[in-house]
Design a protein around this motif. Structure first.
Motif, mmCIF file in Angstrom:
data_model
loop_
_atom_site.group_PDB
_atom_site.id
_atom_site.type_symbol
_atom_site.label_atom_id
_atom_site.label_comp_id
_atom_site.label_asym_id
_atom_site.label_seq_id
_atom_site.Cartn_x
_atom_site.Cartn_y
_atom_site.Cartn_z
ATOM 1 N N ALA A 131 0.785 -1.079 0.054
ATOM 2 C CA ALA A 131 0.106 0.182 -0.085
ATOM 3 C C ALA A 131 0.800 1.431 0.094
ATOM 4 O O ALA A 131 0.574 2.186 -0.618
ATOM 5 N N GLU A 132 2.052 1.352 0.769
ATOM 6 C CA GLU A 132 2.764 2.398 0.754
ATOM 7 C C GLU A 132 3.729 2.601 -0.366
ATOM 8 O O GLU A 132 3.934 3.918 -1.125
ATOM 9 N N ARG B 92 2.339 1.581 -3.575
ATOM 10 C CA ARG B 92 1.267 2.149 -4.470
ATOM 11 C C ARG B 92 1.190 3.924 -4.295
ATOM 12 O O ARG B 92 0.871 4.530 -5.019
ATOM 13 N N GLU B 93 1.188 4.278 -2.774
ATOM 14 C CA GLU B 93 0.956 5.660 -2.446
ATOM 15 C C GLU B 93 2.207 6.600 -3.033
ATOM 16 O O GLU B 93 1.936 7.272 -3.352
#
Length: 461
Positions: A67-68, A70-71
């Motif tokens: 997730a990080e 992708r961020e």
């Protein structure tokens, strides 16, 4: 500290050391051996230490969760595709990141600009205010904005809005800079109130300042890029080929490069023709003849100085040629100036090495005029080329030429101002060739029985 942070510090130190080596190019030939050894040592360090560390870091998986990652990818895509020019700089205005819109506005490639001060892309009168506002933003004194002018676009005001950012894992703040061309900005509400703990909304905070007008309102210099004498991209910010011409498949010269080469050849031919028409033994006449050819077609300002008693003796101003529609008062002030008060001219005369500078950082490199104003700022210089005129053949005392360094007969200082394209490395090479031709002409004997060194005495004609 993580390995990534350690590698970043080592790389920054390497860049600083390379910059110091680049600044040593004007040293006398006898002292360049140590500089060459240091340059080879730095190349070995880059090849054997920095590059393997970079490969190890590049092979690793990105830190953090998916997730990080992708961020980060999303934020990177937003930064790259944002239509507004955005630049990340440190407290010294050194560029850390630059998006494509900013490269299009400044004319400088992001990779080439990284590590170089963004203030160098601005008009001389805007550099000091810009540095002060960036430093204030980096100290956390609030967001602010000011009006600046780029060297490439001296007639178009650009609104620069600054705010501080604290990247995770880094000890120092980064300043985010948004550039808005064609927006001069006015009024006290130009700055957005921001700072530690500032939430949503905008206003005029304590750190906000109104638009800073360009001091003096004089003509701003222009250069077609952001290089230095260290790279061929000095004229266009596109390092690689002479004059910033993009590389072509098969290394076939393009039309722009072929045109530039033809122009350089025509210039050398014109100077050689003028030198052949001067009377033998007239050293000053030869120097002035070359200056007249270079004036206008190659440089806006041409300043010629003689060394009648050699490099250890006093310099004497021989000719000053300025723009035909320029300030006559400035030309008279330059003609009356003592060359010894020009640090760059003295350095070139003493060391015998040419100096090419695009957007000169030192405003006092050519001294000041009678009013105390810096010559480079008053003339709006975007690039300069300072060339030693060196003697060829035996020394006057019969010794070997170059035994104690080159015999400098004079110095030619060429300035380009306004919106004119900056000197390229190819043009600097052509100018270096023709300066040697001038030295040969200045040393021509006055008659069949004359000695080769007679003209080299720097006679006034």
């Amino acid at each position: 500290m993580s390995e990534t942070g350690s590698f970043g510090e080592d790389l920054a130190d390497f860049v600083r050391r390379v910059g110091a080596l680049r600044g040593s190019r004007a040293l006398p030939a006898a002292e360049l051996r140590g500089v060459l050894d240091a340059a080879l040592l730095e190349l070995e360090h880059a090849a054997e230490t920095l590059w393997p560390r970079y490969e190890r870091l590049a092979a690793r998986a990105p830190e953090g969760t998916s997730a990080e990652r992708r961020e980060r990818q999303l934020l990177r895509a937003v930064f790259q595709r944002l239509p507004l020019p955005v630049v990340l700089v440190d407290r010294d205005t050194a560029v850390r990141r630059m998006n494509p819109a900013a490269t299009a506005l400044t004319g400088v490639r992001a990779g080439y600009a990284t590590g170089r001060p963004l203030a160098g892309l601005l008009a001389p009168g805007d550099r000091a205010p810009f540095r002060s506002q960036v430093a204030a933003a980096a100290r956390g004194e609030g967001a602010r904005s000011l009006t600046v002018r780029l060297l490439q676009r001296p007639d178009e005001p650009v609104r620069a809005t600054l705010t501080a950012l604290s990247p995770p894992g880094e000890p120092q703040r980064t300043v985010v800079l948004v550039l808005q061309p064609g927006v001069p900005g006015a009024g006290a509400g130009a700055g957005a109130g921001a700072g530690a703990g500032a939430g949503a909304g905008t206003g005029t905070g304590s750190g906000a300042v109104p638009g800073v007008a360009r001091p003096g309102g004089g003509r701003a210099p222009s250069a077609a890029g952001a290089g230095t004498a260290a790279g061929a991209g000095a004229a266009s910010g596109a390092p690689g080929r002479p004059g910033g011409v993009p590389e072509r498949p098969g290394d076939v010269p393009g039309l722009a490069e072929a045109t530039e080469r033809a122009g350089a050849l025509d210039l050398v031919d014109a100077v050689a023709t003028a030198l052949l028409r001067t009377a033998p033994g007239d050293a000053r006449g030869a120097l002035e003849a070359a200056a007249r050819v270079l004036h206008g077609r190659f440089a806006d300002w041409v300043v010629a100085d003689l060394c009648p008693e050699g490099p250890d003796g006093p310099l004497r101003r021989a000719a000053v040629l300025g723009p035909r529609d320029g300030d006559a008062r400035a030309a008279r002030a330059l003609a009356a100036q003592d060359p010894a008060s020009c640090p760059l001219v003295v350095e070139v005369a003493a060391g015998g090495s040419a100096s090419l500078q695009v957007r000169p950082e030192d405003a006092l490199a050519l001294g000041t005029d009678a009013d105390g104003a810096a010559v480079l700022v008053r003339a709006g210089v975007g690039s300069l080329l300072c060339l030693p005129v060196v003697a060829a053949g035996p020394a006057p005392d019969g010794g070997a030429a170059g035994a104690a360094g080159p015999r400098v007969l004079g110095v030619l200082t060429l300035l380009r101002c306004g919106a004119r394209r900056a000197f390229s490395m190819a043009e600097a090479h052509a100018a270096d060739v023709l300066s040697r031709h001038v030295g040969l002409a200045m040393c021509r004997p006055a008659g069949p029985g004359g000695l080769g060194g007679t003209g080299c005495a720097g006679g006034t004609g």
